[in-house]
Motif scaffolding. Structure first.
Motif, mmCIF file in Angstrom:
data_model
loop_
_atom_site.group_PDB
_atom_site.id
_atom_site.type_symbol
_atom_site.label_atom_id
_atom_site.label_comp_id
_atom_site.label_asym_id
_atom_site.label_seq_id
_atom_site.Cartn_x
_atom_site.Cartn_y
_atom_site.Cartn_z
ATOM 1 N N TYR A 28 0.808 -1.227 0.000
ATOM 2 C CA TYR A 28 0.000 0.000 0.000
ATOM 3 C C TYR A 28 0.838 1.273 0.000
ATOM 4 N N ARG A 29 2.084 1.172 0.516
ATOM 5 C CA ARG A 29 2.817 2.397 0.839
ATOM 6 C C ARG A 29 3.831 2.800 -0.222
ATOM 7 N N PRO A 30 4.095 4.086 -0.330
ATOM 8 C CA PRO A 30 5.309 4.488 -1.045
ATOM 9 C C PRO A 30 6.500 3.961 -0.244
ATOM 10 N N CYS A 115 5.773 8.232 30.883
ATOM 11 C CA CYS A 115 6.903 7.456 30.375
ATOM 12 C C CYS A 115 6.718 5.984 30.710
ATOM 13 N N ASP A 116 7.074 5.121 29.757
ATOM 14 C CA ASP A 116 6.909 3.674 29.960
ATOM 15 C C ASP A 116 8.133 3.026 30.597
ATOM 16 N N VAL A 117 9.118 3.820 30.948
ATOM 17 C CA VAL A 117 10.287 3.269 31.639
ATOM 18 C C VAL A 117 10.116 3.613 33.121
ATOM 19 N N LEU A 205 4.214 14.235 9.405
ATOM 20 C CA LEU A 205 2.816 13.979 9.075
ATOM 21 C C LEU A 205 2.773 12.957 7.964
ATOM 22 N N SER A 206 1.762 12.149 7.983
ATOM 23 C CA SER A 206 1.523 11.284 6.849
ATOM 24 C C SER A 206 1.057 12.214 5.726
ATOM 25 N N ALA A 207 1.690 12.118 4.569
ATOM 26 C CA ALA A 207 1.321 13.044 3.484
ATOM 27 C C ALA A 207 0.044 12.518 2.816
ATOM 28 N N ALA A 248 2.652 4.793 20.193
ATOM 29 C CA ALA A 248 2.720 5.021 21.642
ATOM 30 C C ALA A 248 2.014 6.315 22.063
ATOM 31 N N SER A 249 2.070 7.357 21.228
ATOM 32 C CA SER A 249 1.404 8.617 21.597
ATOM 33 C C SER A 249 -0.108 8.417 21.624
ATOM 34 N N ALA A 250 -0.648 7.864 20.527
ATOM 35 C CA ALA A 250 -2.103 7.682 20.444
ATOM 36 C C ALA A 250 -2.608 6.766 21.558
ATOM 37 N N VAL A 251 -1.826 5.754 21.902
ATOM 38 C CA VAL A 251 -2.265 4.801 22.936
ATOM 39 C C VAL A 251 -2.481 5.526 24.270
ATOM 40 N N GLN A 252 -1.710 6.556 24.507
ATOM 41 C CA GLN A 252 -1.910 7.314 25.754
ATOM 42 C C GLN A 252 -3.014 8.361 25.623
ATOM 43 N N ILE A 253 -3.221 8.858 24.414
ATOM 44 C CA ILE A 253 -4.191 9.946 24.212
ATOM 45 C C ILE A 253 -5.629 9.426 24.138
ATOM 46 N N GLN A 268 -6.856 3.523 12.385
ATOM 47 C CA GLN A 268 -5.734 2.614 12.613
ATOM 48 C C GLN A 268 -5.225 2.018 11.303
ATOM 49 N N ARG A 269 -3.883 2.027 11.167
ATOM 50 C CA ARG A 269 -3.276 1.307 10.038
ATOM 51 C C ARG A 269 -2.690 -0.017 10.530
ATOM 52 N N THR A 270 -1.948 0.063 11.656
ATOM 53 C CA THR A 270 -1.369 -1.144 12.253
ATOM 54 C C THR A 270 -1.528 -1.026 13.767
ATOM 55 N N PRO A 271 -2.099 -2.033 14.412
ATOM 56 C CA PRO A 271 -2.249 -1.922 15.867
ATOM 57 C C PRO A 271 -0.921 -2.048 16.605
ATOM 58 N N CYS A 364 9.002 -5.623 16.873
ATOM 59 C CA CYS A 364 9.055 -5.100 15.502
ATOM 60 C C CYS A 364 8.657 -3.632 15.547
ATOM 61 N N LYS A 365 7.731 -3.346 16.441
ATOM 62 C CA LYS A 365 7.291 -1.979 16.670
ATOM 63 C C LYS A 365 7.468 -1.672 18.140
ATOM 64 N N ARG A 366 7.466 -0.451 18.484
ATOM 65 C CA ARG A 366 7.623 -0.016 19.858
ATOM 66 C C ARG A 366 6.467 -0.610 20.694
ATOM 67 N N PRO A 367 6.769 -1.492 21.659
ATOM 68 C CA PRO A 367 5.682 -2.052 22.458
ATOM 69 C C PRO A 367 5.056 -0.991 23.352
ATOM 70 N N GLY A 391 -4.182 2.475 5.714
ATOM 71 C CA GLY A 391 -4.027 3.841 6.228
ATOM 72 C C GLY A 391 -5.012 4.782 5.573
ATOM 73 N N ILE A 392 -5.090 5.966 6.139
ATOM 74 C CA ILE A 392 -5.946 7.005 5.558
ATOM 75 C C ILE A 392 -5.170 7.628 4.393
ATOM 76 N N THR A 393 -5.782 7.666 3.239
ATOM 77 C CA THR A 393 -5.092 8.191 2.061
ATOM 78 C C THR A 393 -5.773 9.438 1.512
ATOM 79 N N GLY A 529 7.676 0.088 10.008
ATOM 80 C CA GLY A 529 7.556 1.061 11.096
ATOM 81 C C GLY A 529 8.914 1.728 11.239
ATOM 82 N N TYR A 530 9.023 2.639 12.189
ATOM 83 C CA TYR A 530 10.287 3.361 12.216
ATOM 84 C C TYR A 530 11.445 2.529 12.765
ATOM 85 N N TYR A 531 11.144 1.425 13.482
ATOM 86 C CA TYR A 531 12.225 0.558 13.959
ATOM 87 C C TYR A 531 12.985 -0.103 12.796
HETATM 88 P P1 NDP Z 1 4.827 6.363 15.783
HETATM 89 O O1 NDP Z 1 5.775 6.661 14.684
HETATM 90 O O2 NDP Z 1 5.167 5.284 16.717
HETATM 91 O O3 NDP Z 1 3.385 6.029 15.215
HETATM 92 C C1 NDP Z 1 2.851 6.661 14.094
HETATM 93 C C2 NDP Z 1 1.518 6.042 13.829
HETATM 94 O O4 NDP Z 1 0.889 6.687 12.737
HETATM 95 C C3 NDP Z 1 1.604 4.563 13.451
HETATM 96 O O5 NDP Z 1 0.573 3.877 14.121
HETATM 97 C C4 NDP Z 1 1.361 4.592 11.949
HETATM 98 O O6 NDP Z 1 0.874 3.387 11.415
HETATM 99 C C5 NDP Z 1 0.330 5.685 11.896
HETATM 100 N N1 NDP Z 1 0.081 6.245 10.576
HETATM 101 C C6 NDP Z 1 0.926 6.931 9.785
HETATM 102 N N2 NDP Z 1 0.321 7.308 8.653
HETATM 103 C C7 NDP Z 1 -0.950 6.870 8.742
HETATM 104 C C8 NDP Z 1 -2.081 6.945 7.883
HETATM 105 N N3 NDP Z 1 -2.001 7.556 6.700
HETATM 106 N N4 NDP Z 1 -3.237 6.388 8.295
HETATM 107 C C9 NDP Z 1 -3.328 5.773 9.496
HETATM 108 N N5 NDP Z 1 -2.293 5.653 10.336
HETATM 109 C C10 NDP Z 1 -1.118 6.198 9.961
HETATM 110 O O7 NDP Z 1 4.595 7.766 16.558
HETATM 111 P P2 NDP Z 1 4.219 8.062 18.075
HETATM 112 O O8 NDP Z 1 4.191 9.539 18.215
HETATM 113 O O9 NDP Z 1 3.065 7.300 18.522
HETATM 114 O O10 NDP Z 1 5.454 7.485 18.896
HETATM 115 C C11 NDP Z 1 6.781 7.825 18.550
HETATM 116 C C12 NDP Z 1 7.730 7.311 19.596
HETATM 117 O O11 NDP Z 1 7.778 8.215 20.685
HETATM 118 C C13 NDP Z 1 7.367 6.002 20.252
HETATM 119 O O12 NDP Z 1 7.675 4.912 19.490
HETATM 120 C C14 NDP Z 1 8.171 6.065 21.510
HETATM 121 O O13 NDP Z 1 9.500 5.737 21.293
HETATM 122 C C15 NDP Z 1 8.045 7.530 21.879
HETATM 123 N N6 NDP Z 1 6.922 7.685 22.822
HETATM 124 C C16 NDP Z 1 7.048 7.146 24.073
HETATM 125 C C17 NDP Z 1 6.023 7.197 24.950
HETATM 126 C C18 NDP Z 1 6.162 6.546 26.269
HETATM 127 O O14 NDP Z 1 7.226 6.403 26.844
HETATM 128 N N7 NDP Z 1 5.060 6.066 26.760
HETATM 129 C C19 NDP Z 1 4.763 7.851 24.635
HETATM 130 C C20 NDP Z 1 4.727 8.405 23.299
HETATM 131 C C21 NDP Z 1 5.762 8.298 22.438
HETATM 132 P P3 NDP Z 1 1.877 2.174 10.992
HETATM 133 O O15 NDP Z 1 2.217 1.507 12.277
HETATM 134 O O16 NDP Z 1 1.093 1.349 10.078
HETATM 135 O O17 NDP Z 1 3.072 2.796 10.330
#
Ligand code: NDP
Length: 574
Positions: A28-30, A115-117, A205-207, A248-253, A268-271, A364-367, A391-393, A529-531
């Motif tokens: 799906y992605r560029p 913070c998760d630590v 930002l997602s473009a 991680a940000s959205a999970v807290q918000i 949500q694109r990936t949980p 694979c992704k930030r837990p 994802g939202i396009t 993901g960014y990892y």
């Molecule tokens: P992330 O980069 O982890 O997440 C970005 C999210 O945006 C992903 O879920 C991604 O989906 C999604 N996304 C991107 N484009 C689209 C789209 N077009 N449509 C739908 N979804 C889309 O950013 P965060 O700000 O959440 O976190 C960044 C990092 O900051 C964390 O990994 C962590 O290291 C740190 N952090 C730590 C916290 C803590 O200690 N608790 C709290 C918050 C942040 P996809 O997965 O498919 O790419």
């Protein structure tokens, strides 16, 4: 009761599903990070504006000289400054884009930020500040206050310059100083410059097509607009709110929005994987009994500990490399299936529960760890819009569009993350001989310890690639800060002026990084993901040092034991 042993085909089938889900997303992605934009200018400039900087005073451009200049005022600068002060260094300047110190914790003030630590490990300099955190896990405001307390204790406000972005950092061979230009017209001079711009500092930002046409209100999570939402989100009671991203940000918000907003749509694109978060208030009896130096001792234990992860335990007793890998993967899958079972136990609607299940290996992704995120989806005002990897396009003036349906929103929040581990964001770094750091890195990142890079004398990099990665980032930054302070001290104590890493030392480290990367296919097999650089192939040297944190720490010490071998060191020429 021991879990029944599962046949290998059970694990193989799950791995097939992981692969299928990864390929679906890549389709799906560029490629790589092309899907994102962090050039927040023109129509997107509003997403970079600092909502916390009120009534910024104007000032005259600065043209003075300091010994040490930090680009960025987060933990990197604070921790290193503390060590420099302890070594008697007086002239320290922080130049910071925000209007205070704090870095991540200055910017990320969204509701629920924490913070998760574990706080007793994450919050640094607790011995020095004689402070014990309030909870087992610290909330954002406490961490931000702690950053301010560090800056006060070490007198870092006196010379600090806020609301200022460094735009160019150029080594001037004639006066053997760095010339640091800013967006405020400054040309500051400094003997040492420390790039302390953070690992995840520049919002991206997602473009998405049509995003600039959205007629409602919108912002990025790191620029929370409390004027719009109200301090306690009270203005959202009659608002329909959407959030793009589930990291991680959205999970807290999301749980905070869920408590107040009229409707919440989570796109949500990936949980994320969500595990339990065991939090409790600090026991005052425990705190009272702490002896001076307690955090330092805790830290030494971490460094001495043999890394004994889930996977390493599983690998014990394996007879061949293949068996070891298989055992690691199976243990990892067992963990992820426990995460799945938790979702089934918590989320009422089976379809929603299924959509919230992450199909990839742990790490694979930030837990994520949160006790309220999953229950939020049982509330009648919260709706998961699962885009199943796509994802939202598209965004219309009303809101995001998916699968032909338009979601009308008052507020759209981008929880789409940050640019990762770039050195010199907003800033051109030009070393001796006029070489731009980005041009040097274009052929592959080259550093010693991720900190020094040849041809850039008296420049130190914190939080960049080729350093060890630690879930507890402050632990890693503290070792870098200790190392940098010791190097600067060595230069001063021996009447040198300039320190520049030798090519051989740099080459040794690059090879070390290469040797320790790609031990498994994990990163290539992970969902993007960014990892894993969003699934892009990466040069082996363009990432973190994976040889272990303890080894990284030991290498720092070894480098310092042979300063004259590893660095060109010279007195001032003029
Ligand atoms: P992330 O980069 O982890 O997440 C970005 C999210 O945006 C992903 O879920 C991604 O989906 C999604 N996304 C991107 N484009 C689209 C789209 N077009 N449509 C739908 N979804 C889309 O950013 P965060 O700000 O959440 O976190 C960044 C990092 O900051 C964390 O990994 C962590 O290291 C740190 N952090 C730590 C916290 C803590 O200690 N608790 C709290 C918050 C942040 P996809 O997965 O498919 O790419």
């Amino acid at each position: 009761m021991p879990r029944p042993k599962r046949p290998q085909h059970y694990y193989d089938e799950i791995k097939d599903k992981f692969r299928e889900q990864r390929n679906l997303r890549l389709g799906y992605r560029p490629p790589g990070t092309d899907q994102y934009t962090s050039e927040l200018s023109g129509d997107l400039a509003k997403y970079a504006v600092d909502p916390y900087a009120k009534d910024v005073p104007t000032r005259e451009p600065i043209t003075d000289e300091v010994e040490v200049l930090f680009i960025g005022g987060g933990f990197s600068a604070l921790l290193t400054s503390a060590r420099l002060r302890e070594r008697g260094l007086e002239s320290i300047r922080i130049v910071e884009r925000g209007s205070d110190v704090g870095g991540t914790w200055y910017w990320n003030r969204y509701p629920g930020a924490a913070c998760d630590v574990v706080s007793y490990d994450y919050l640094p300099l607790l011995d020095e500040l004689d402070y014990v955190p309030v909870n087992h896990y610290s909330r954002g405001p406490e961490i931000f206050s702690h950053c301010q307390a560090i800056a006060h204790k070490y007198n870092l406000y006196d010379l600090a310059v806020f609301n200022t972005t460094v735009t160019e950092t150029r080594w001037d061979q004639a006066d053997q100083l760095w010339h640091v230009k800013t967006d405020q017209g400054d040309v500051m001079r400094a003997q040492f410059v420390i790039c302390a711009n953070g690992t995840l500092a520049k919002p991206k930002l997602s473009a998405i097509e049509g995003m600039e046409s959205f007629a409602g209100h919108s912002f990025h999570t790191s620029r929370w607009d409390y004027d719009y939402t109200g301090e306690n989100l009270e203005h959202l009671r009659d608002k329909v709110v959407g959030i793009i991203g589930t990291g991680a940000s959205a999970v807290q918000i999301v749980p905070e929005l869920a408590k107040v907003a009229k409707e919440v749509f989570v796109f949500q694109r990936t949980p994320s994987s969500i595990d339990i978060r065991d939090d409790w208030p600090t026991d005052p009896n425990w705190a009272r009994k702490l002896q001076p130096g307690w955090q330092h001792k805790r830290r030494e234990k971490v460094l001495a500990a043999v890394e004994n992860s889930l996977e390493k335990r599983a690998a014990k007793g394996a007879t061949s490399p293949e068996e070891k890998l298989r055992k690691q993967e199976n243990a990892n899958i067992d963990y992820m299936m426990r995460i799945h079972r938790r979702i089934d136990e918590i989320v009422d609607d089976p379809a929603t529960a299924d959509a919230l299940k992450p199909w990839y290996m742990f790490m694979c992704k930030r837990p994520c760890f949160h006790n309220e995120y999953l229950p939020s989806f049982n509330l009648p005002n919260v709706h998961l819009v699962d885009t199943q990897g796509q994802g939202i396009t598209q965004i219309s003036p009303q809101g995001p569009v998916f699968d032909g349906k338009e979601y009308g929103l008052d507020l759209l929040i981008y929880a789409t993350g940050f640019e990762v581990q770039q050195t010199g964001i907003y800033n051109d770094i030009v070393g001796a001989g006029g070489v731009n750091l980005q041009d040097k890195y274009a052929q592959g990142i080259r550093t010693l310890l991720g900190i020094h890079t040849a041809g850039f004398p008296n420049l130190f990099i914190m939080g960049g690639y080729q350093a060890s990665f630690q879930f507890n980032l402050t632990e890693m930054l503290q070792t870098q800060g200790d190392h940098i302070a010791a190097c600067i001290d060595y230069v001063r104590a021996n009447d040198y002026h300039v320190l520049d890493v030798k090519d051989e030392a740099e080459e040794w480290w690059v090879q070390n990084v290469i040797q320790h990367r790609g031990k498994t296919n994990r990163s290539e097999e992970c969902t993007p993901g960014y990892y894993n650089f969003e699934g892009n192939e990466q040069r082996r040297q363009d990432g973190n040092y994976n040889g272990g944190f303890r080894q990284y720490f030991q290498h720092q010490g070894q480098v310092r034991e042979k300063m004259e071998d590893n660095f060109h060191l010279a007195a001032r020429e003029n």
